[in-house]
Design a protein around this motif. Structure first.
Motif, PDB file in Angstrom:
ATOM      1  N   GLN A   1       0.782  -1.231   0.000  1.00 50.51           N
ATOM      2  CA  GLN A   1       0.000   0.000   0.000  1.00 50.51           C
ATOM      3  C   GLN A   1       0.820   1.291   0.000  1.00 50.51           C
ATOM      4  O   GLN A   1       0.283   2.358   0.214  1.00 50.51           O
TER       5      GLN A   1
ATOM      6  N   LYS B   1      -3.641   5.243   7.707  1.00 47.27           N
ATOM      7  CA  LYS B   1      -2.847   4.338   8.553  1.00 47.27           C
ATOM      8  C   LYS B   1      -2.936   4.786   9.995  1.00 47.27           C
ATOM      9  O   LYS B   1      -3.568   5.771  10.314  1.00 47.27           O
ATOM     10  N   ASP B   2      -2.280   4.107  10.862  1.00 46.71           N
ATOM     11  CA  ASP B   2      -2.312   4.481  12.257  1.00 46.71           C
ATOM     12  C   ASP B   2      -1.170   5.404  12.606  1.00 46.71           C
ATOM     13  O   ASP B   2      -0.275   5.026  13.353  1.00 46.71           O
TER      14      ASP B   2
ATOM     15  N   LEU C   1       1.848   4.019  15.130  1.00 47.27           N
ATOM     16  CA  LEU C   1       1.327   3.027  16.072  1.00 47.27           C
ATOM     17  C   LEU C   1       1.645   1.602  15.658  1.00 47.27           C
ATOM     18  O   LEU C   1       1.889   0.756  16.501  1.00 47.27           O
ATOM     19  N   SER C   2       1.658   1.346  14.359  1.00 48.73           N
ATOM     20  CA  SER C   2       1.841  -0.053  13.995  1.00 48.73           C
ATOM     21  C   SER C   2       3.311  -0.459  14.055  1.00 48.73           C
ATOM     22  O   SER C   2       3.627  -1.617  14.259  1.00 48.73           O
ATOM     23  N   ARG C   3       4.198   0.507  13.895  1.00 46.15           N
ATOM     24  CA  ARG C   3       5.609   0.153  14.041  1.00 46.15           C
ATOM     25  C   ARG C   3       6.174   0.575  15.395  1.00 46.15           C
ATOM     26  O   ARG C   3       7.347   0.351  15.692  1.00 46.15           O
TER      27      ARG C   3
ATOM     28  N   LYS D   1       1.416   7.065  23.829  1.00 45.59           N
ATOM     29  CA  LYS D   1       0.324   6.830  22.894  1.00 45.59           C
ATOM     30  C   LYS D   1      -1.017   7.183  23.529  1.00 45.59           C
ATOM     31  O   LYS D   1      -1.838   7.882  22.934  1.00 45.59           O
TER      32      LYS D   1
ATOM     33  N   SER E   1      -9.104  -1.685   8.441  1.00 53.31           N
ATOM     34  CA  SER E   1      -9.015  -0.427   9.179  1.00 53.31           C
ATOM     35  C   SER E   1      -8.244  -0.603  10.473  1.00 53.31           C
ATOM     36  O   SER E   1      -7.758   0.345  11.047  1.00 53.31           O
TER      37      SER E   1
ATOM     38  N   ASP F   1      -5.535  -2.686  10.935  1.00 54.46           N
ATOM     39  CA  ASP F   1      -4.181  -3.213  10.838  1.00 54.46           C
ATOM     40  C   ASP F   1      -4.082  -4.606  11.442  1.00 54.46           C
ATOM     41  O   ASP F   1      -3.235  -4.882  12.283  1.00 54.46           O
TER      42      ASP F   1
ATOM     43  N   LEU G   1      -1.331  -5.462  14.550  1.00 55.46           N
ATOM     44  CA  LEU G   1      -0.088  -4.697  14.412  1.00 55.46           C
ATOM     45  C   LEU G   1      -0.037  -3.488  15.326  1.00 55.46           C
ATOM     46  O   LEU G   1       1.020  -3.156  15.831  1.00 55.46           O
ATOM     47  N   SER G   2      -1.164  -2.842  15.553  1.00 55.93           N
ATOM     48  CA  SER G   2      -1.047  -1.612  16.329  1.00 55.93           C
ATOM     49  C   SER G   2      -0.938  -1.911  17.826  1.00 55.93           C
ATOM     50  O   SER G   2      -0.363  -1.127  18.559  1.00 55.93           O
ATOM     51  N   ARG G   3      -1.450  -3.054  18.250  1.00 53.19           N
ATOM     52  CA  ARG G   3      -1.269  -3.389  19.661  1.00 53.19           C
ATOM     53  C   ARG G   3      -0.152  -4.404  19.874  1.00 53.19           C
ATOM     54  O   ARG G   3       0.147  -4.794  20.997  1.00 53.19           O
ATOM     55  N   ARG G   4       0.442  -4.824  18.748  1.00 50.14           N
ATOM     56  CA  ARG G   4       1.520  -5.812  18.791  1.00 50.14           C
ATOM     57  C   ARG G   4       1.136  -7.055  19.579  1.00 50.14           C
ATOM     58  O   ARG G   4       1.874  -7.511  20.447  1.00 50.14           O
TER      59      ARG G   4
ATOM     60  N   ASP H   1       8.461  -8.726  15.471  1.00 47.40           N
ATOM     61  CA  ASP H   1       8.886  -8.132  14.205  1.00 47.40           C
ATOM     62  C   ASP H   1       9.169  -9.214  13.171  1.00 47.40           C
ATOM     63  O   ASP H   1       8.819  -9.084  12.002  1.00 47.40           O
TER      64      ASP H   1
ATOM     65  N   LYS I   1       5.884 -10.801  12.088  1.00 46.50           N
ATOM     66  CA  LYS I   1       5.163  -9.838  11.263  1.00 46.50           C
ATOM     67  C   LYS I   1       5.719  -9.828   9.841  1.00 46.50           C
ATOM     68  O   LYS I   1       4.983  -9.884   8.867  1.00 46.50           O
TER      69      LYS I   1
END
Lengths: 223, 223
Positions: free
Chosen positions: A72, A123-124, A135-137, A159, B122, B124, B135-138, B156, B159
């Motif tokens: 994306q 994206k976040d 947020l995602s990384r 966050k 939406s 992730d 992904l955003s909360r891992r 990581d 992912k």
DNA sequence: ATAAAAAATGAAAAAATTTTCATGATTGTT
DNA sequence: AACAATCATGAAAATTTTTTCATTTTTTAT
């Protein structure tokens, strides 16, 4: 920001790269479509600047291939021909924007900003004053593109505060949302983490962001 | 997938539940709005199928209550009345989609897929076989909603492999993307991390996901 | 079958993070 | 001004994660 320039005309590519460097962006050059795909596969870029006419695989092909794979990344197509049908083709292939050669670097910058801003919304990515949270990384980036290295808890805390920016956040709520505790513990975990976060933020930006509201909690303030 | 059916007409509810079971989904029935809220509070569902007309609390009320609480579960409203104003009301109350009775089960399935796909995009969220990456909360969640606790590097790595699922990923590329190294180090960091990740994944799911391709790299495989 | 290369493994060492604790500073109230 | 409550801080302890190393196992090619 990590930018991939896919452009076979070396002069244009190098000039872009130099200009990007002056802006503090890090650019890499791929001299044909295949190389572009290969690099994109290996390295994470924030933006792809893609020439239409290139040896091996055209920009359009690269674009289509990427979208087909579900990648994306924001893409801006560069083309020598300025007619409308190209524009439509570009968008159909999945490009986010389109620049006609010859172009000024300012135009490139403007388009990049627009495209990246749109992308971030989807994206976040949250911006707050002098820094940006991905947020995602789980990355915090300063204005000058430097990374602030936060620990896990520090990141979660920041966050949460950023999401509630301006509001006063009680320790009770922090404990629930950062430590997943339904009570405020006897120890001063919150205060200690706030302290460390404050230190890192101030080291990185020179500013004080986290304000204490006596007896109520903390709040992230602008300046 | 865990689905809550909130529907007072028992025949419809049971028929849906049976159909879902055949699809491999796990459905639970709430026979009125209050019961639905109670169950939602206690159990994590992936989707709510919500009848409009129900005793105690209407579907619309349940919907509004949930959204007010900030709960973002995908919601599909079922209604006997097919007029447009209801549709608008449904979306205003925070529903994601809307099905008019009588409906075929195929239609329900299609709408569920669309709604859930949109939701995941939406959020992730990436799915792979028996687990889901947030992904955003891992977070890594198994089919039975248990959390797999991974360290930073392990997450990581997973992912990256999930994003390239099926493909062979060389150690060089892993080093670039997980450790941000432009070379393969002398030590066996990759192998060691792969080992630990494998152990945790197998403990949690009982399956082996990470395959070694001798001399080439690793690959995440289905089963 | 064997040798060489590549990968897996267990355990130790090193590094980083999280948490606690003791102490000092600040704030609001009386 | 004095007091109690609240917050800040530095440093130590506890925990977790990351990395390294030595050794064993597996794989491929001969």
């Amino acid at each position: 920001m990590q930018i991939l320039i896919a452009e076979d005309e070396q002069q244009i590519a190098e000039s872009l790269k130099k200009n990007f460097r002056d802006e503090g962006f890090n650019a890499m050059i791929a001299c044909d479509g295949e190389m572009a795909l290969k690099l994109l596969d290996e390295i994470e870029f924030d933006l792809l600047l893609l020439d239409w006419r290139m040896p091996k695989l055209s920009g359009l092909d690269v674009c289509r291939t990427l979208r087909q794979k579900g990648i994306q990344i924001p893409i801006i197509l560069l083309t020598a021909l300025g007619d409308l049908s190209n524009k439509v083709e570009a968008f159909n292939a999945g490009a986010d924007d389109y620049i006609t050669k010859p172009f000024s670097f300012d135009e490139v910058l403007a388009r990049i900003n627009a495209v990246v801003r749109r992308y971030r919304l989807s994206k976040d990515i949250i911006e707050f004053e002098d820094f940006t949270l991905d947020l995602s990384r789980r990355l915090v980036i300063t204005l000058d593109k430097k990374q602030i290295h936060l620990s896990d808890k520090e990141f979660d805390l920041l966050k949460f505060l950023v999401q509630k920016k301006g509001e006063i956040v009680s320790k009770e709520i922090l404990c629930k949302n950062v430590w997943n505790l339904n009570f405020v513990p006897q120890t001063n975990i919150c205060e200690a983490t706030v302290k460390n976060l404050r230190k890192k933020l101030e080291e990185a930006t020179g500013k004080k962001y986290i304000k204490t509201i006596y007896g109520e909690g903390y709040s992230l303030i602008a300046d």
